[in-house]
Design a protein around this motif. Structure first.
Motif, PDB file in Angstrom:
ATOM      1  N   VAL A 105      50.913  46.278  59.405  1.00 52.30           N
ATOM      2  CA  VAL A 105      49.755  46.838  58.701  1.00 52.30           C
ATOM      3  C   VAL A 105      49.658  46.111  57.369  1.00 52.30           C
ATOM      4  CG1 VAL A 105      48.761  48.897  57.641  1.00 52.30           C
ATOM      5  CG2 VAL A 105      50.035  49.088  59.799  1.00 52.30           C
ATOM      6  N   VAL A 106      48.503  45.525  57.077  1.00 51.42           N
ATOM      7  CA  VAL A 106      48.301  44.836  55.802  1.00 51.42           C
ATOM      8  C   VAL A 106      47.334  45.638  54.948  1.00 51.42           C
ATOM      9  CG1 VAL A 106      47.486  42.747  54.663  1.00 51.42           C
ATOM     10  CG2 VAL A 106      48.770  42.570  56.810  1.00 51.42           C
ATOM     11  N   ALA A 107      47.798  46.043  53.774  1.00 46.75           N
ATOM     12  CA  ALA A 107      46.952  46.716  52.785  1.00 46.75           C
ATOM     13  C   ALA A 107      46.555  45.666  51.752  1.00 46.75           C
ATOM     14  CB  ALA A 107      47.700  47.879  52.138  1.00 46.75           C
ATOM     15  N   SER A 108      45.295  45.309  51.710  1.00 48.05           N
ATOM     16  CA  SER A 108      44.844  44.150  50.936  1.00 48.05           C
ATOM     17  C   SER A 108      44.287  44.542  49.571  1.00 48.05           C
ATOM     18  CB  SER A 108      43.775  43.394  51.729  1.00 48.05           C
ATOM     19  OG  SER A 108      43.156  42.402  50.937  1.00 48.05           O
ATOM     20  N   VAL A 109      44.865  43.949  48.525  1.00 41.84           N
ATOM     21  CA  VAL A 109      44.331  44.142  47.176  1.00 41.84           C
ATOM     22  C   VAL A 109      42.953  43.490  47.067  1.00 41.84           C
ATOM     23  CG1 VAL A 109      44.651  43.542  44.739  1.00 41.84           C
ATOM     24  CG2 VAL A 109      46.589  44.371  46.088  1.00 41.84           C
ATOM     25  N   GLN A 110      42.785  42.310  47.696  1.00 42.64           N
ATOM     26  CA  GLN A 110      41.494  41.629  47.630  1.00 42.64           C
ATOM     27  C   GLN A 110      40.389  42.490  48.237  1.00 42.64           C
ATOM     28  OE1 GLN A 110      40.778  38.444  46.128  1.00 42.64           O
ATOM     29  NE2 GLN A 110      38.805  39.483  46.310  1.00 42.64           N
ATOM     30  N   ASP A 111      40.688  43.153  49.361  1.00 43.40           N
ATOM     31  CA  ASP A 111      39.695  44.042  49.972  1.00 43.40           C
ATOM     32  C   ASP A 111      39.330  45.179  49.018  1.00 43.40           C
ATOM     33  OD1 ASP A 111      39.704  42.478  52.213  1.00 43.40           O
ATOM     34  OD2 ASP A 111      40.857  43.873  53.463  1.00 43.40           O
ATOM     35  N   ALA A 112      40.337  45.728  48.343  1.00 44.46           N
ATOM     36  CA  ALA A 112      40.073  46.820  47.399  1.00 44.46           C
ATOM     37  C   ALA A 112      39.221  46.350  46.230  1.00 44.46           C
ATOM     38  CB  ALA A 112      41.398  47.404  46.894  1.00 44.46           C
ATOM     39  N   ILE A 113      39.434  45.106  45.793  1.00 39.61           N
ATOM     40  CA  ILE A 113      38.597  44.537  44.722  1.00 39.61           C
ATOM     41  C   ILE A 113      37.165  44.362  45.213  1.00 39.61           C
ATOM     42  CG2 ILE A 113      38.208  42.490  43.305  1.00 39.61           C
ATOM     43  CD1 ILE A 113      41.276  42.115  43.238  1.00 39.61           C
ATOM     44  N   ASP A 114      37.016  43.780  46.413  1.00 37.70           N
ATOM     45  CA  ASP A 114      35.685  43.527  46.969  1.00 37.70           C
ATOM     46  C   ASP A 114      34.901  44.824  47.178  1.00 37.70           C
ATOM     47  OD1 ASP A 114      36.365  40.859  47.003  1.00 37.70           O
ATOM     48  OD2 ASP A 114      36.841  40.803  49.143  1.00 37.70           O
ATOM     49  N   GLU A 115      35.610  45.895  47.510  1.00 37.49           N
ATOM     50  CA  GLU A 115      34.963  47.185  47.772  1.00 37.49           C
ATOM     51  C   GLU A 115      34.748  47.995  46.494  1.00 37.49           C
ATOM     52  OE1 GLU A 115      37.708  48.897  50.459  1.00 37.49           O
ATOM     53  OE2 GLU A 115      37.243  47.498  52.100  1.00 37.49           O
ATOM     54  N   GLY A 116      35.194  47.467  45.355  1.00 37.64           N
ATOM     55  CA  GLY A 116      35.040  48.171  44.091  1.00 37.64           C
ATOM     56  C   GLY A 116      36.026  49.299  43.882  1.00 37.64           C
ATOM     57  N   ARG A 117      37.077  49.341  44.695  1.00 32.26           N
ATOM     58  CA  ARG A 117      38.083  50.401  44.566  1.00 32.26           C
ATOM     59  C   ARG A 117      38.995  50.157  43.364  1.00 32.26           C
ATOM     60  NH1 ARG A 117      38.793  54.824  46.308  1.00 32.26           N
ATOM     61  NH2 ARG A 117      40.782  54.655  47.397  1.00 32.26           N
ATOM     62  N   VAL A 118      39.217  48.894  43.032  1.00 32.07           N
ATOM     63  CA  VAL A 118      39.996  48.546  41.844  1.00 32.07           C
ATOM     64  C   VAL A 118      39.264  47.428  41.119  1.00 32.07           C
ATOM     65  CG1 VAL A 118      42.215  49.217  42.858  1.00 32.07           C
ATOM     66  CG2 VAL A 118      41.431  46.871  43.092  1.00 32.07           C
ATOM     67  N   ARG A 119      39.578  47.268  39.849  1.00 33.03           N
ATOM     68  CA  ARG A 119      38.932  46.238  39.037  1.00 33.03           C
ATOM     69  C   ARG A 119      39.978  45.267  38.524  1.00 33.03           C
ATOM     70  NH1 ARG A 119      37.270  45.819  33.570  1.00 33.03           N
ATOM     71  NH2 ARG A 119      38.128  47.878  33.135  1.00 33.03           N
ATOM     72  N   GLU A 120      39.731  43.986  38.776  1.00 33.97           N
ATOM     73  CA  GLU A 120      40.662  42.951  38.350  1.00 33.97           C
ATOM     74  C   GLU A 120      40.335  42.521  36.934  1.00 33.97           C
ATOM     75  OE1 GLU A 120      42.657  38.925  40.207  1.00 33.97           O
ATOM     76  OE2 GLU A 120      40.626  39.466  40.815  1.00 33.97           O
ATOM     77  N   LEU A 121      41.348  42.492  36.075  1.00 32.85           N
ATOM     78  CA  LEU A 121      41.153  42.058  34.698  1.00 32.85           C
ATOM     79  C   LEU A 121      41.339  40.550  34.608  1.00 32.85           C
ATOM     80  CD1 LEU A 121      43.140  44.848  32.813  1.00 32.85           C
ATOM     81  CD2 LEU A 121      40.669  44.696  33.183  1.00 32.85           C
ATOM     82  N   PRO A 122      40.494  39.844  33.883  1.00 31.39           N
ATOM     83  CA  PRO A 122      40.635  38.388  33.755  1.00 31.39           C
ATOM     84  C   PRO A 122      41.999  38.017  33.188  1.00 31.39           C
ATOM     85  CG  PRO A 122      38.520  39.123  32.869  1.00 31.39           C
ATOM     86  CD  PRO A 122      39.332  40.354  33.141  1.00 31.39           C
ATOM     87  N   GLY A 123      42.695  37.111  33.873  1.00 30.00           N
ATOM     88  CA  GLY A 123      43.998  36.655  33.407  1.00 30.00           C
ATOM     89  C   GLY A 123      45.125  37.635  33.619  1.00 30.00           C
ATOM     90  N   GLY A 124      44.848  38.775  34.242  1.00 33.15           N
ATOM     91  CA  GLY A 124      45.893  39.773  34.454  1.00 33.15           C
ATOM     92  C   GLY A 124      46.578  39.631  35.796  1.00 33.15           C
ATOM     93  N   SER A 125      47.704  40.303  35.928  1.00 31.89           N
ATOM     94  CA  SER A 125      48.433  40.301  37.198  1.00 31.89           C
ATOM     95  C   SER A 125      47.801  41.286  38.169  1.00 31.89           C
ATOM     96  CB  SER A 125      49.888  40.689  36.947  1.00 31.89           C
ATOM     97  OG  SER A 125      50.538  40.967  38.170  1.00 31.89           O
ATOM     98  N   ARG A 126      47.850  40.958  39.459  1.00 29.58           N
ATOM     99  CA  ARG A 126      47.369  41.882  40.480  1.00 29.58           C
ATOM    100  C   ARG A 126      48.451  42.886  40.890  1.00 29.58           C
ATOM    101  NH1 ARG A 126      43.575  38.828  45.002  1.00 29.58           N
ATOM    102  NH2 ARG A 126      41.810  38.390  43.616  1.00 29.58           N
TER     103      ARG A 126
END
Length: 317
Positions: A105-126
């Motif tokens: 089972v793969v839980a994808s951070v990228q999918d969560a970003i694309d869906e607006g579930r999380v917000r990526e900060l510029p230059g920050g760690s995922r």
């Protein structure tokens, strides 16, 4: 350099009437972990094992195979994928999953970003962004027990954990709600919507893990051993260049001989200068170290004195 992904089959018990040899420290730790896996399988309905391709999750999978041998591992494995992983580790993960016929089972951070579930900060760690996809996957698959490779020697918030660590309906950790654990008696009871995080390696140290890898001849991704790599310095750590945001224009890339003590998101996991090309070399290096692996090489744990505990309270491992 050990770079094979082979995971040997667990050995069968020896027969005969000769007196049993005295148990070593590794025997005791292995027996405890096997007991924990069997307790969870007998007490809870839908366990899952977190498997990133890092050394602790590799040892944990090996122990799970021993616990249920000759039957297959009776639960799936899950990886919370930041999208900024080391290619060598992802290749190892996929090889092991295919060869052992595990359900991944793969839980994808990228999918969560694309869906607006999380917000990526510029230059920050995922790395901190893993919490939401992890909890989403636990809810979607109705997992009631999640095996993690956390050890008490890694970091002081992890030292507070029980082996069976209760999480509430929001996946959050409250140290005041944890149950006493006497001897090897574990309590997995939970209300609907809650789940239990289970740590079979709680009482292991980094040195125990490496000695067990040596004894069991467990293959690891090659980045755990000394190799030449293009790295740059940031916040006192050697980071690998990549599309995650490094290096910056003022950060010079250098070719160095390094290895990784721990493996996580490329943006926050540093390498250490090392000439340790074999398991025996690594054991000597770890035995002489006075810094924990996370303290030496994980930028996300340096954010504040309570960085890990804050993330754990939100649902992180």
């Amino acid at each position: 350099m050990t770079s094979t992904t082979s995971i040997p089959a667990p050995s069968a018990p020896t027969g005969g009437t000769a007196p049993a040899p005295a148990l070593t420290q590794l025997d005791v730790l292995e027996s405890e972990a096997v007991h924990i896996f069997r307790e969870v399988a007998g007490e809870l309905e839908r366990p899952v094992l977190l498997f990133s391709g890092g050394k602790d999750s590799i040892v944990m999978l090996h122990l799970a195979r021993k616990a249920f041998w000759p039957a297959p591992v009776p639960f799936p494995v899950m990886h919370v994928d930041t999208g900024h992983n080391f290619p060598e580790v992802i290749a190892y993960r996929d090889d092991v999953v295919a060869r052992l016929r595990l359900r991944l089972v793969v839980a994808s951070v990228q999918d969560a970003i694309d869906e607006g579930r999380v917000r990526e900060l510029p230059g920050g760690s995922r790395n901190p962004l893993q919490t939401v996809p992890l909890l989403d996957a636990i809810t979607a698959h109705r997992f009631d027990a999640v095996f993690g490779g956390g050890r008490r020697d890694e970091e002081k918030a992890r030292a507070k954990e029980r082996v069976f660590s209760l999480r509430d309906a929001h996946g959050q950790w409250d140290p005041r709600r944890q149950r006493p654990e006497l001897w090897d008696l574990y309590n997995g009871r939970h209300s609907p919507g809650e789940h239990v995080r289970v740590f079979p390696l709680s009482n292991w140290t980094e040195l125990d893990v490496w000695r067990y890898i040596e004894r069991e001849q467990i293959g690891l991704p090659p980045i755990y051993y000394a190799h030449e790599r293009d790295v740059f310095s940031r916040d006192g750590m050697w980071l690998t260049a990549g599309d995650w945001g490094g290096p910056r224009p003022d950060e010079a890339v250098a070719r160095r001989t390094v290895r990784y003590r721990t493996v996580g998101d490329m943006s926050c996991t540093g390498a250490v200068d090392s000439t340790a090309r074999t398991v025996a070399d690594v054991i000597l290096e770890v035995a002489a170290s006075r810094l924990t692996e996370r303290g030496a090489t994980r930028a996300d744990d340096r954010a504040s004195e309570a960085a890990m505990e804050d993330r754990k309270r939100e649902g992180y491992f």
